[in-house]
Each structure stands twice: as C-alpha cells, then as structure tokens.
Write a protein that holds these residues in place. Structure first.
Motif, PDB file in Angstrom:
ATOM      1  N   ALA B  74       0.831  -1.208   0.000  1.00  0.00           N
ATOM      2  CA  ALA B  74       0.000   0.000   0.000  1.00  0.00           C
ATOM      3  C   ALA B  74       0.866   1.259   0.000  1.00  0.00           C
ATOM      4  O   ALA B  74       0.459   2.316  -0.494  1.00  0.00           O
ATOM      5  N   GLU B  97      -7.194  -3.794   0.711  1.00  0.00           N
ATOM      6  CA  GLU B  97      -5.959  -3.700   1.492  1.00  0.00           C
ATOM      7  C   GLU B  97      -5.962  -4.830   2.506  1.00  0.00           C
ATOM      8  O   GLU B  97      -6.944  -5.024   3.206  1.00  0.00           O
ATOM      9  N   VAL B 104       0.957  -3.912   4.863  1.00  0.00           N
ATOM     10  CA  VAL B 104      -0.308  -3.840   4.135  1.00  0.00           C
ATOM     11  C   VAL B 104      -0.035  -3.951   2.635  1.00  0.00           C
ATOM     12  O   VAL B 104       0.766  -3.194   2.074  1.00  0.00           O
ATOM     13  N   LEU B 106      -1.719  -4.503  -1.392  1.00  0.00           N
ATOM     14  CA  LEU B 106      -2.929  -4.303  -2.199  1.00  0.00           C
ATOM     15  C   LEU B 106      -3.270  -5.596  -2.949  1.00  0.00           C
ATOM     16  O   LEU B 106      -2.378  -6.264  -3.496  1.00  0.00           O
TER      17      LEU B 106
END
Lengths: 285, 752
Positions: B74, B97, B104, B106
């Motif tokens: 992310a 997410e 984190v 995507l």
C-alpha cells in the motif's frame, strides 16, 4: 426427345452461355499448345490483380496421343473449351451446372459428380485445387481454383473450367467413335473434317519430324524468349516459351528424349515460363 | 439446450471427410472445455457438401469465477500502483488492502461473470473455422486478392448455427451464420430453412440428403449385395470402396451394370483395378469365384428413368477403358510370344533406379547374382540357376505396356506373361512375389525361389543406399528402407534362413565400392566402429601390407579390401569407409527392425541386446534361438535368482574394480567359497562348449547349476574380508562368475 446438339452447335451453346455470364468470347491462340491453359488469356491473365472473365475454344495438340486415326477415343489434335473467371465468382459450381443444362444434359437422368482432382502443371509451374467432373462415370470437365501460376500466388484466385469437347459431344450424341460425331446438322462428320489430319500428323509426330532441327529450334526459341524478357516484352516472349513447350512434346513423341533428360527439359520450359511471368507480374501489379 | 453447427462447402474430397468430422468434434469439445461450458453427447459427421455437429445438453451459461491478484504494498510509489491498476483494469478504491507479515499489501479481486452459451458459441465457431487444419486448403473468390485470405478445403459457402432453434450470430471467412442450407443438388436445389438441431437430419432427408455417413455406407453395402444376389452373383466386398462412395454421394443409389465377357481375357487384377481405382465400381464374382462381367456403380440420385441412362453411360466408359487395357495386354502378349520376357530387358537400361545406384538393368544384374549366391551358399534351398533366372525376369514387366498404364499390378503382370509362354511355375511365382512382403500384414514368400529373389532384391536396395550414406533419418525415409528392412527380417525369420548378414553383405558390397572382407573385427565391436566412422575418426586408415590392402583402426585391421580399383586413392578411401560403415549400420538397422517385429511376438528388446554381443550375432535365426532360450531361462526361478546374483556381483565388482582389486591370496578358501570355485570350474567349460556348439539351452542349464553355489556364497561369505588378499581372491571369484555369465549373454543389458 429433341435431337442432340452437333459438335459445332455445342460449341456455340457454350459460347452463348458463358458470353451471357459476362465472359469475353476469345478465339484460339494461334500457336500449337498442349492445352487450353497455355493460352495467354489463362496463363498470364490469371496473374495480377485485374478482374478477367473469358471463354474460348483452344485446339490442343498432344503429339504422343496420335493413333493414326485408328483409335476411336484418342487424338493428337482435339478441342478444349476453356473458361477463366477471376476472381472466382460465388457458386461457380452452380454456374458450371447451368452450362451442362445449356448443352442438353438432363441432370435428372444423368449423374454429375465432383471427384477430387488437384491439378498441377510442372511445365507451367502451376497448381490448384478442384475436381474432375464426372457424368455417368465419364470425366467431362476439369474444374480448378488456381492457387499458383509460374510460381506466383494467384491474387485473386481464378476459377478455371476445361471441357473436353469431343468426349462431351460423343456422350451427348451417343456415338462410339470420335470420327462418327455429327460436326454439323448437314451430314458432315468429325471424321470428314479431321481423319486425314490425324493420319498425317501421327506420321509426322512419330516418324517424319526432323529431330535435329527440332532440337535446334528448341534452343533458338529459348534464346529468343530470354532476349525478349530482357527487353520487357513478356507477351511475345511467352509465345516463344509456348513454342519451346510444343517442340519438347514433339521430341518426346519421337522418342529421342530419355527418361532422365525428360525432367531436365520440363525444367527448362518451366524456367522460361517463370522468367516471362516474373516480367509480366512486374508490369501488371 | 441442443446445438447444431453445419459448415457448408463445395464438394469435400471423400478421403478427408471422416478425419474432418473428428477434428470438428475435438476442436468443439476442447473449446467448450476451455470456456467452461458444460455439454452432453457430441456427434459430428460429414456429407460431400457439409461438415456438421450436434451437441446435446449444452448448459445455458458457463460458471462464474473469481481470481485474486497480489499487487504492490500500500505504501509503494504511485508509479507502481498506477501500473498495477493498468494491468488489472481496476480503480484504486476497488483494490482491497490486506494485512500481511510484510505489511499492508494491495489485492485485486477479478470476478468473471458466467457467460451465456450463445455468447461463448459465437466466439468458438469462428475460432474453430479459422484454426481448422485441412490436409490441403485453398483461397477463393474476391477475398483471395490477399494471399492471407481465409482458407478452406474448397470454398466455404454457408454456416448454420442453431442453439435450441435460435441462430447463434457470428461471422467467419466472410460468411454470416444463419439457418439456411441446401438439399440435394438435383432433387432439392432451393434453399432449405433448418428449424433446429432436432429436426436437422429429418429435414435433410426430406431434401434427399442423408446426413449420416454410416447410413450411406450401410445403404451402399446392403443394396449392392442385393443387386449382386439378384443377378446370381456375389459382391466382392471392399470397405474402403464403400466409404469412398459414401463420401461421393448424399443420396446413394447403387446400380448394376455389365461389360462384354470378352474382356475377361484381360488379367483379373487389371479389370478390378480399373473398376475400383478409375471408376470406383464394385467387382462381382460368379458361383465358381471367377470374376463376373458385371459391376456395381453408385449414383448420387434417383434418376427419372430408374437409372437406365446412368447405367448405360457407365457401361460405355468402362468398356472404353477395358478396350484400352485389352489393347495393352495383347501387345504385351505378342511381345513375349515373339521374344520371351527377355524382350523387355533392354528397356530397363533406360530407367534410372537411383543416380548413385545405376539403372534398373544394373539392379537386375546385382539381384540375380545375390539370389544365385544365396542358393549356392545353402542359405536358401533352391536351384541357383532358377533363382538367378527368376531374378533376371522379375523386373521385365515394368516396361510392359500394361504396367505402364497400371503400375499397381507390377509383378502380377510379369507372372501372367510368364505363364502364357510356359515359364516354370516357380519362376513365374517368384516374379509376382519378389516384392513381398509389402508392409506389415502382407504375405511373406515361402517358396524357395521366391524367397531367394525377394530377399536379394531387398538386401540389394538396402545395402546400395547404406553404402552410399543414404540412410533414413528421423521421419524421412524416401526410399522406404524401413519397410524393406522389415521385409528382410520377416523373410529370414519365417523361413529360418540361417545366414551371416555380414558374409552376405561382403559378398554383395563390391557392387557399391571395392570388394571388402571384414576379417578381424568381433561382431560386438561394430557399434563402436560405426560411431567412429561416423565421426570421421582420423585413426582409420587404408594400408598396404604383404601385398594386401587393409582398412585399419590404429593397430587393428578391420577390413581386407581387394585392390581391384586403384584409380583415385582419396575417393576410394572415402567410399571404403562409407561402405564398411554402411554394412555395420545396416546390420544394426536390421536388428532394430527385428526388435520391432519381435515386440509383437512378446520378445523383449533387452534380451535381443543381451545376446547380440556374442560372435555371430548377425545371424538373425541364431540370434532369435538364443533370445528364446534366454527368455525361457530368465523366467524360471533359477534364472530369476541367478540374474539377481549376477547383478549383485556386477555391482560389487563395479565399485571394487575402480580402485583395483589387488593381488589375490592363494588357495580356494573353504565352505561356500570353495563350493562356488568348484562349481565354476565345471560350469565354465560346459557353458563355453555349449555356446560354441549353438546348444544354447544347454548353456543356460550350465549357468543354472551355479544358482545354488552363488546364493550360498552371498549368504555365507563376506567379500570384504579385512585381509586384502582374501578379499581380492573373493572378488576374482565373482569376476569369474560374471565372465562365465557374459560368455552366454550380457545380463547387464537385461532390464528390471
């Protein structure tokens, strides 16, 4: 039952039919050739992008097939009716069947069949896919979609129809010998017109032709052909290539070309045709 | 749902229809599988003017699916996220997410909706048409202005695509799908509107088209047999011809025709061939089995006159063809009556067999000499003069008028001509049979004269090509040498012709190079020699010694060569190497064919390898006798155990011999060790003698006597004794055992 068509009426009917379908009605090419395909209207005109529809009768000479007028089925000089349609139209088979109707073949009583036969002419460096057309088991026409001529892809593809006129006429008239065919409706037979021709030309083809001179002619026309190609005159050059092909056929009939040499001679004619066609394609593309 | 696809075209060659229907079916099933569209039974078939396919129980739609794609973190640079969005076709807020151990990340979830059957089929149909592979295809019409134009076997003229009666709209090769087709060209020439897959076959039938090729075949076969029976005759059944006629007709109507019985003077094979190949007619026989002057042709319509004109026309065509055939046959008869079959021979000089192998006349000369030698050497029990004469006449008919017109009857015609002038039957039969066997399943000649000529003919061909380095490679075998080799193997094994192939080739090779005698090379060295020759090993030389010419490899003499041709030493050497290599390679090639042939008889190829190391492995009859004895032995309990013992010994020796065995201690040891030594002392000479006498089963029995002592040895004796002398003595004993086994067969080649 109506009287069957005479030999000449059948030719007229075919010309009338194909003329009506937009073909120009040509006359034979004025040189000795082995088949209607050799006519420049087919060989050269099948190359290049132009649309072209033509039909014509072509006297065809196959010196080795001469039988001195004694065989009822074989001739060294006979007629082909040739149709060339470029590009090949939709439903060419339908058009062809219409021509059989036009010369009086009742398709409700006769069995017309398309049997695979892929055509190839080593001399012309040409091939196509198509059929022999059978009528009650007898081959009456050759039907080809030209794919290549003289090594060039045909673009567009032409449809070629070749009718063996004597055979077709024998069939329509129901006679057992070519020489008994009614040439016209006034009592003249095919034999009256051509028997002497077959006798004398068989003697010429098999016995009298001066092979030494023919070999020399072959060389001369080959040289001439190349010289004309060099001057960008493919049409006159093509005539010389046609002459070379016929001279080879004569020499072959005289039995002076061995099996091994045969291929080499065919290759030489093919090379001439190829040179001419290259030159022609350059001009028409 | 039920789906119908019909691809109309101008007349499809009969020989291609069945394969095309299979291909259509396979492509269709594969395409639906790839698209995830379920379906039931799929049938495909063809008529001359259409390929068609019907699929049952086609699902209304494909299953939907979801796919997850992992993207960048992310926190990744905007550029990376931009790239990921582009790749997936989503927007930033559509991404999920997720917490991962790496922070984190995507994720894109790509959902694919299920698609309707119509939608999938509309894609699949043009794809199938575009990808379809015909043995030969063509361009046509206005589109052919471009050389990249669509291709089909003949012009494609229409597409019917109906799913539960609704048109699946699509376009291929410039043709839009619809529901319109054509019936029979004569009986129903107009357009025919198909309602659905369910009515397709019946609607065609009403338009005089039988969609099912099986039904057309059945009608042809049944009706032809009925017509024959009605005339008091029997149909000579011919499934290939039934299929061909079914591929030429949409509405088959068999008709019986007749020909003038006078034509029966022409050889039967010629008449049948003319009828079958040229005209696609069925032949008939009478009560005595003789050919009847009648035929059955298959028309493609119900003619208005009941077929009278069609029958009449076909009779005329056949009559003209048979007149031609009779003319040729009578011409040939006149030739042989005046000058015998020999009258044809001079013409064989004009026919080149192969540019490196001379004319057919040269070949005839070579075959005659080899056929004679095969008899003189005792390999074939026939009169040498008869075999030579048969070989000289075997090719005469190739220049006859009849064979010129009908090449398929070569040999047959020669035999008939020979019979007509009273040539001895054994010679006449050999003329016919010398081409045999032509491929697997063909008869193998057994009459001695025929055997001699048939074998000589094939060996001459094979050796000629091999000595000139014209061997088959991969799938390329333009001179059908594999078939010739298989023919040789069949003739040799079926007739039990015990002959050294090498000796036979030596006898014959002088035609292709100088005379060569392989003197000092053990047979099992051959593979190595071949390999070296192939690699152009510089150690090969031709040397003169004591007025004799030898081919050598290093110190070893390989082949003795006659000094008949001494013109150009360089080219001569090359030709000699080629020829020697060719001879050995040909033997290998024949042994390979033997393996192929024997595999079907249940003989394992590894057993053939195991015995061919022995001298004389170039005698195929001997080789097979050994293989059979070996296989029988290995399948016994003694054999299985001995093989296990051998493998164990060989493995121990393999690692021990690497470092050298060392000096063995004296004495014979005791117990199992002494027992094995004693057993070997008896078995070794017995086995050796048995092998020398070709008593192979006895040799096996001698080996079998070792089984007990070997088993006991491995149970009671530890080979790796701490005393190096004793260890060496035990290893030497095992080596002795291994060599004894090798004297009979190379057990290391046996698999498993």
């Amino acid at each position: 039952m109506t009287k069957p068509l005479s030999f000449q009426s059948m030719i007229l009917a075919l010309q009338h039919y194909w003329g009506g379908k937009g073909c120009v009605i040509l006359q034979p090419h004025d040189l000795e050739v082995g088949a209607g395909t050799f006519h420049p209207a087919t060989t050269l005109r099948s190359l290049g992008p132009d649309h072209w529809n033509a039909c014509y009768v072509q006297p065809s000479r196959r010196p080795s097939d001469g039988r001195y007028g004694e065989n009822p089925n074989r001739l060294q000089h006979y007629y082909q009716f040739q149709v060339i349609l470029k590009p090949s139209p939709p439903d060419l088979i339908g058009l062809y069947l219409g021509s059989l109707d036009a010369i009086g073949i009742d398709r409700a009583k006769h069995d017309v069949r398309f049997v695979e036969d892929d055509w190839e002419s080593p001399t012309l460096g040409a091939w196509g896919l198509g059929w022999e057309v059978w009528c009650d088991g007898m081959e009456v026409s050759q039907f080809t979609y030209f794919q290549q001529v003289a090594g060039h892809d045909c673009a567009p593809v032409a449809g070629e129809l070749t009718y063996g006129l004597e055979r077709l006429a024998m069939y329509i008239q129901g006679v057992e010998s070519i020489y008994d065919l009614a040439y016209n409706d006034a009592g003249v037979t095919y034999g009256d017109v051509f028997l002497k021709n077959e006798q004398q030309f068989s003697a010429y083809n098999f016995e009298a032709a001066n092979t030494e001179k023919l070999f020399q002619h072959f060389k001369d026309v080959s040289d001439e052909c190349r010289a004309l190609v060099a001057r960008d005159l493919p049409l006159p050059a093509y005539d010389q290539a046609i002459k070379a092909s016929h001279l080879f056929n004569l020499l072959n009939a005289r039995g002076v070309i061995s099996v091994a040499e045969r291929q080499a001679y065919i290759g030489r004619v093919r090379d001439l045709v190829k040179a001419v066609a290259d030159n022609w394609v350059e001009q028409v593309k | 749902m039920k789906f119908l696809l019909e691809l109309q075209s101008e007349e499809i060659p009969a020989r291609m229809q069945a394969a095309a229907a299979d291909q259509l079916r396979t492509r269709f099933v594969d395409a639906l599988k790839a698209a995830g569209l379920a379906h039931g039974n799929v049938t495909a078939d063809a008529t001359p003017r259409r390929l068609w396919l019907i699929a049952d129980d086609v699902a209304a739609a494909s299953e939907g699916s979801a796919e997850e794609v992992k993207g960048p973190a992310a926190t990744a640079p905007a550029q990376a996220i931009e790239g990921f969005l582009k790749k997936t076709g989503l927007t930033r807020d559509q991404l999920e997410e997720r917490e991962t151990p790496k922070g984190v990340v995507l994720f894109a979830v790509l959902r694919r909706e299920g698609r309707t059957a119509a939608e999938i089929l509309a894609e699949v149909i043009p794809q199938i048409i575009r990808d379809f592979a015909w043995p030969k295809s063509m361009r046509w019409g206005a589109a052919s202005q471009s050389t990249a134009a669509p291709r089909w076997v003949r012009p494609l003229t229409g597409i019917v695509a109906l799913l539960d009666g609704h048109v699946v709209a699509c376009e291929a090769h410039g043709i839009t799908s619809g529901r319109e087709t054509r019936g029979h060209r004569v009986h129903a020439p107009g357009a025919l509107t198909i309602e659905s897959a369910a009515t397709y076959a019946d609607q065609l039938r009403a338009a005089h088209v039988l969609a099912s090729s099986a039904e057309r075949r059945q009608i042809i076969a049944t009706r032809a047999a009925e017509l024959a029976a009605g005339a008091g005759l029997t149909l000579i059944s011919d499934d290939g011809l039934v299929a061909e006629n079914a591929g030429l007709t949409e509405w088959p109507v068999p008709l019986l025709g007749r020909f003038d019985p006078d034509f029966l003077s022409v050889p039967r094979e010629v008449i049948v061939l003319t009828m079958r190949t040229n005209q696609k007619y069925f032949a008939l026989s009478d009560a005595s089995g003789a050919l009847a002057p009648a035929f059955i042709c298959v028309a493609n319509l119900d003619a208005t006159d009941g077929g009278a004109a069609i029958t009449h026309g076909n009779q005329r065509v056949l009559s003209a063809r048979l007149s031609d055939a009779r003319f040729f046959w009578q011409q040939d008869l006149a030739t042989v009556r005046a000058g015998g079959l020999e009258a044809f021979l001079p013409k064989l000089k004009d026919i080149v067999f192969h540019e490196k192998l001379g004319t057919l006349a040269d070949k005839v000369e070579r075959v005659a000499s080899l056929a004679k030698w095969l008899c003189e050497s005792g390999a074939v029990k026939a009169d040498p003069a008869q075999a030579e004469q048969a070989a000289r006449l075997a090719k005469a008919d190739l220049v006859s008028a009849t064979v010129g017109e009908f090449p398929e009857v070569q040999g047959q015609i020669g035999r008939y001509l020979a019979q007509a002038i009273g040539v001895e039957p054994a010679i006449a039969d050999a003329i016919r049979d010398h081409y045999k066997p032509v491929g697997q399943g063909d008869d193998v000649p057994t009459a001695p004269v025929s055997v001699a000529v048939a074998l000589a003919e094939k060996i001459d061909t094979l050796l000629g090509f091999f000595c000139n380095d014209l061997k088959p490679t991969g799938s390329k075998d333009p001179f059908a040498l594999r078939r010739a080799a298989l023919g040789c193997v069949s003739i040799i094994t079926q007739n039990q012709i015990g002959i050294s192939l090498l000796e036979m080739m030596e006898e014959h090779a002088h035609y292709f190079s100088e005379e060569i005698r392989i003197e000092s090379l053990p047979f099992y060295e051959m593979n190595r020699v071949i390999e070296k020759l192939r690699l152009g090993d510089q150690n090969f030389n031709a040397i003169e010694e004591d007025n004799e010419l030898w081919m050598t490899h290093g110190e070893n003499k390989i082949a003795k060569i006659s000094k008949r041709l001494f013109t150009d030493p360089k080219s001569r050497d090359e030709q000699i190497y080629r020829s020697v290599g060719g001879m050995f390679e040909l033997i290998d090639f024949l042994v390979e064919r033997l393996k192929v042939q024997q595999r079907e008889a249940g003989v394992r190829h590894d057993f053939i390898d195991a015995v061919s190391v022995l001298g004389g492995g170039d005698d195929l009859v001997l080789l097979l006798a050994r293989v059979k004895a070996l296989q029988a032995f290995v399948e016994t309990e003694d054999g299985t155990n001995l093989l296990a013992g051998y493998k164990r010994a060989a493995n121990i020796l393999k690692s021990a011999e690497k470092d050298g065995i060392g000096e063995p201690a004296s004495g014979e040891g005791e117990g199992a060790e002494a027992l094995l030594a004693a057993a070997l002392a008896t078995a070794l000479p017995t086995a050796k003698q048995a092998v020398a006498d070709e008593r192979f089963t006895d040799a096996m029995a001698a080996l079998a006597s070792l089984r007990g002592p070997v088993d006991a040895f491995f149970t009671d004796v530890m080979v790796n004794d701490p005393d190096p002398g004793i260890r060496a003595r035990r290893l030497a004993l095992l080596a002795q055992f291994r060599d004894a086994v090798h004297g009979v067969a190379d057990f290391s080649k046996i698999e498993g």
